[in-house]
Design a protein around this motif. Structure first.
Motif, PDB file in Angstrom:
ATOM      1  N   THR A   1      59.323  29.384  47.119  1.00 16.12           N
ATOM      2  CA  THR A   1      59.427  29.062  45.687  1.00 16.12           C
ATOM      3  C   THR A   1      59.989  30.211  44.856  1.00 16.12           C
ATOM      4  OG1 THR A   1      57.114  29.732  45.380  1.00 16.12           O
ATOM      5  CG2 THR A   1      57.535  27.394  45.760  1.00 16.12           C
TER       6      THR A   1
ATOM      7  N   MET B   1      50.897  19.605  44.723  1.00 16.34           N
ATOM      8  CA  MET B   1      51.671  20.252  45.777  1.00 16.34           C
ATOM      9  C   MET B   1      50.907  20.108  47.088  1.00 16.34           C
ATOM     10  SD  MET B   1      52.697  24.341  46.006  1.00 16.34           S
ATOM     11  CE  MET B   1      53.906  24.284  44.695  1.00 16.34           C
TER      12      MET B   1
ATOM     13  N   TYR C   1      51.444  30.551  46.748  1.00 17.09           N
ATOM     14  CA  TYR C   1      51.857  29.572  45.742  1.00 17.09           C
ATOM     15  C   TYR C   1      51.062  29.702  44.449  1.00 17.09           C
ATOM     16  CZ  TYR C   1      53.974  27.622  49.921  1.00 17.09           C
ATOM     17  OH  TYR C   1      54.713  27.472  51.075  1.00 17.09           O
ATOM     18  N   THR C   2      50.398  30.838  44.258  1.00 16.96           N
ATOM     19  CA  THR C   2      49.554  30.987  43.078  1.00 16.96           C
ATOM     20  C   THR C   2      50.329  30.924  41.769  1.00 16.96           C
ATOM     21  OG1 THR C   2      48.147  32.388  44.462  1.00 16.96           O
ATOM     22  CG2 THR C   2      47.622  32.286  42.125  1.00 16.96           C
TER      23      THR C   2
ATOM     24  N   TYR D   1      43.239  25.107  45.095  1.00 15.14           N
ATOM     25  CA  TYR D   1      43.878  25.219  46.403  1.00 15.14           C
ATOM     26  C   TYR D   1      42.827  24.960  47.480  1.00 15.14           C
ATOM     27  CZ  TYR D   1      46.520  27.523  50.237  1.00 15.14           C
ATOM     28  OH  TYR D   1      47.183  27.825  51.396  1.00 15.14           O
TER      29      TYR D   1
ATOM     30  N   ASP E   1      52.693  28.944  41.048  1.00 13.54           N
ATOM     31  CA  ASP E   1      52.802  27.503  40.782  1.00 13.54           C
ATOM     32  C   ASP E   1      51.464  26.943  40.313  1.00 13.54           C
ATOM     33  OD1 ASP E   1      55.607  27.012  42.078  1.00 13.54           O
ATOM     34  OD2 ASP E   1      54.470  28.167  43.536  1.00 13.54           O
TER      35      ASP E   1
END
Length: 419
Positions: free
Chosen positions: A13, A363, A298-299, A337, A301
């Protein structure tokens, strides 16, 4: 503005940092160790030029890549990777190419050293666990005795995540640690008093060129990420809809004491599980470490999902304009998450998770192998309003199948066989 982004292809990302820089008017050049034909189409579109090197560990190759871009496009105004592993590389390049928008290699060394962090924390009035660099066995024993005895905690002085961290429960383990550290070329370790923690909280912020936050976020982690990695536990953590004022104050104090400017930061704190002399009362925060880059994986996001915003854009605006221009949506959630591991069998299949939580899942995907020790093999991120929904989502994703299911049935339950 000319911006060199080091390793923009990982994590996947990170092309978004480059895309938002370009949308703010910057010319963005990438340098990475993935061949140009293998990078994503999104990253290709986000870059003005990409230079492939055989290895980012080869400083001569990376130096030549920056020199080429400078010859072709003019002086580079920023050099950055947003990745803990490459922060010394970024800083060395800035020193060598006279780029003054970021910190020097000497400052990065101070920020990354778990020993050199201690006096900076003290200057900001942030409580921290007592610590020594691992040297002689006598010194280590004396320190443990002064701290009240075992357990103690050891970790690499320079390290990313939970890698190499270990609990020291007795004198034999302490002797083994000192022995390993005495080997020629061994990585330096620090030894700390053991902090009884009920969890880890993180203060995330985008800091403007004057040291003021233009975006803030709070995360909550398990009390021991080293246990998650070492024991192969399922990981869950979350971004919060708001920030504890006490954590915010300590975050501000640490940013000021470390002299952080024009950076994304991820500052970690223990939450005390019990009263501890010299550190505080149960529920108080104790400084763990300062990371002068965004939280991993992915934090970023998840921060977007939690605050209905675009941290990639906010950061790019800070870089290009020195200020935040994206308005605050004032629409805040828990972004949660929850991951699973391939070697476990779970009670709910991938399809069942999507059917039950599909409206909330923002996600879901496989986790790259290099991140899987900490982050699991397959992850889901959901956005929910309440603590009860947060806990229900985690429990649903990570509930193990009852004993007795054979390997033949595993495909029905393990997400990686369906996703």
């Amino acid at each position: 503005m000319n911006f060199v982004f080091i390793s923009p292809q990982f994590p996947e990302t990170y092309w978004l940092w480059c895309d938002r820089l370009r949308s703010c008017g910057a010319s963005v050049y990438g340098i990475g160790d993935t061949p140009a034909e293998a990078i994503s189409s999104e990253l290709h579109r986000a870059l003005d030029e990409y230079v492939h090197v055989d290895s980012l560990e080869n400083y001569d190759q990376v130096f030549r890549a920056v020199a080429y871009l400078s010859w072709k496009h003019g002086h580079m105004d920023w050099i950055e990777s947003m990745n803990e592993h490459w922060l010394p590389l970024d800083a060395r390049l800035r020193d060598d190419f006279h780029v003054t928008t970021g910190v020097s290699l000497a400052t990065i060394d101070e920020w990354q050293s778990k020993a050199q962090m201690k006096p900076l924390y003290a200057a900001g009035g942030v409580p921290t666990a007592r610590q020594i660099r691992v040297g002689s066995l006598d010194d280590a024993r004396r320190a443990v005795w002064e701290w009240g005895g075992f357990p103690a905690f050891a970790k690499p002085e320079y390290g990313v995540g939970a890698g190499g961290a270990m609990r020291i429960d007795n004198d034999d383990q302490l002797g083994d640690l000192v022995g390993r550290c005495s080997w020629q070329g061994a990585a330096p370790y620090v030894l700390e008093e053991f902090v009884p923690a009920s969890g880890i909280a993180a203060y995330d912020a985008i800091i403007d060129p004057w040291g003021k936050p233009v975006f803030e976020n709070q995360e909550e982690f398990p009390p021991s990420m080293s246990d998650v990695a070492r024991q192969g536990l399922d990981l869950s953590y979350y971004c919060c809809p708001g920030i504890d004022p006490r954590l915010r104050d300590l975050g501000h104090a640490a940013v000021h004491a470390f002299g952080i400017r024009a950076r994304f930061v991820h500052l970690e704190f223990f939450r005390l599980a019990e009263d501890r002399e010299g550190l505080g009362h149960a529920g108080d925060y104790v400084g763990l470490e300062v990371n002068c880059r965004p939280a991993g994986g992915y934090t970023p996001d998840m921060m977007n999902f939690a605050h209905s915003t675009d941290v990639y854009r906010i950061w790019a605006e800070m870089v290009c304009f020195g200020e935040r221009r994206l308005h605050d949506a004032h629409d805040n959630w828990f972004a949660v998450y929850a991951s699973r591991r391939d070697n476990h069998t779970y009670a709910h299949s991938h399809r069942e998770i999507l059917a039950r939580w599909g409206g909330s899942i923002m996600m879901e995907r496989r986790v790259p192998g290099v991140l899987s020790d900490d982050m699991g093999n397959h992850m889901y991120v959901a956005r929910v309003r309440t603590e009860a929904e947060r806990e229900e989502f985690i429990a649903y994703v990570q509930k193990r199948a009852p004993e007795g299911f054979s390997e033949a049935n595993a495909g029905e339950y393990n997400d990686h066989t369906e996703g």
